[in-house]
Design an enzyme around this catalytic site. Structure first.
Site, PDB file in Angstrom:
ATOM      1  N   ASP A   8       0.845  -1.194   0.000  1.00 46.77           N
ATOM      2  CA  ASP A   8       0.000   0.000   0.000  1.00 46.77           C
ATOM      3  C   ASP A   8       0.884   1.249   0.000  1.00 46.77           C
ATOM      4  OD1 ASP A   8       0.805   0.444   2.622  1.00 46.77           O
ATOM      5  OD2 ASP A   8      -1.176   0.190   3.518  1.00 46.77           O
ATOM      6  N   CYS A  65       2.609  -3.587   3.986  1.00 46.57           N
ATOM      7  CA  CYS A  65       1.808  -2.397   4.313  1.00 46.57           C
ATOM      8  C   CYS A  65       2.450  -1.774   5.543  1.00 46.57           C
ATOM      9  CB  CYS A  65       0.320  -2.750   4.488  1.00 46.57           C
ATOM     10  SG  CYS A  65      -0.081  -3.824   5.874  1.00 46.57           S
ATOM     11  N   THR A  67       1.989  -2.325   8.795  1.00 50.24           N
ATOM     12  CA  THR A  67       2.365  -3.377   9.752  1.00 50.24           C
ATOM     13  C   THR A  67       2.575  -4.741   9.099  1.00 50.24           C
ATOM     14  OG1 THR A  67       0.048  -3.923  10.076  1.00 50.24           O
ATOM     15  CG2 THR A  67       1.017  -2.303  11.597  1.00 50.24           C
ATOM     16  N   HIS A  98       7.689 -24.919   8.131  1.00 59.32           N
ATOM     17  CA  HIS A  98       6.574 -25.585   8.822  1.00 59.32           C
ATOM     18  C   HIS A  98       5.210 -25.304   8.198  1.00 59.32           C
ATOM     19  CE1 HIS A  98       8.752 -26.276  12.943  1.00 59.32           C
ATOM     20  NE2 HIS A  98       9.495 -26.629  11.906  1.00 59.32           N
ATOM     21  N   HIS A 133       4.310 -31.641   9.109  1.00 51.87           N
ATOM     22  CA  HIS A 133       3.900 -30.285   8.740  1.00 51.87           C
ATOM     23  C   HIS A 133       2.942 -30.314   7.543  1.00 51.87           C
ATOM     24  CE1 HIS A 133       6.800 -28.946  11.595  1.00 51.87           C
ATOM     25  NE2 HIS A 133       7.787 -29.550  10.946  1.00 51.87           N
TER      26      HIS A 133
END
Ligand code: RB5
Length: 148
Positions: A8, A65, A67, A98, A133
């Site tokens: 963004d 973005c 965060t 994983h 996994h």
């Protein structure tokens, strides 16, 4: 590898740095924008990149973005996407080993460019370990099936 990248308005400069870094490693980078610092809506980019990964247009992707959270939440709404927010290299390695994450996300307001490059490298250098996994990753797909 063909790698998508999307961001963004908070992460235009960071995106350019990471795209150049990926290209310096020999990867082909597909830019899904934005290239403008004008305020935009992260769900639009997250969905676009999520669909590109789920549809096989690119093998994996980087989302950025403020965060890393909003844009990864959007991508994770697309079936087949496993987008993981990382702020450190150990998490970046483990989400590949994983969780078989097919999108790595981080925040331009959270990590600096050098840490961001280290995160991307740790992710790309790692390999999915399969085994137990794989069972758990398949269970994630089963949740998507139950949502249909
Ligand atoms: C934009 O202000 C900001 O909300 C966005 O970049 C992101 O951090 C959302 O999760």
């Amino acid at each position: 590898m063909k790698i998508g990248i999307g961001n963004d308005h908070t992460a235009v400069e960071m995106k350019k740095e990471i795209a150049a870094y990926l290209e310096s490693m020999g990867h082909e980078v597909v830019n899904y924008g934005t290239d403008s610092t004008e305020s935009c809506h992260y769900p639009v980019i997250g969905e676009k990149v999520g669909r590109a990964v789920a549809g096989g247009e690119v093998e994996c992707a980087v989302l950025i973005c403020g965060t890393g959270v909003g844009i990864s939440l959007a991508a994770n709404k697309v079936n087949g996407v496993r987008a993981a927010v990382c702020s450190d290299t150990t998490t970046a390695r483990l989400v590949r080993e994983h969780n078989n994450a097919n999108i790595i996300a981080f925040g331009a307001r959270i990590v600096g460019p050098e840490t961001a490059k280290d995160i991307v490298k740790a992710y790309l250098d790692a390999e999915f370990q399969g085994g137990r996994h794989a069972t758990r990753v398949a269970m994630l797909s089963e949740i998507e099936e139950r949502n249909k």
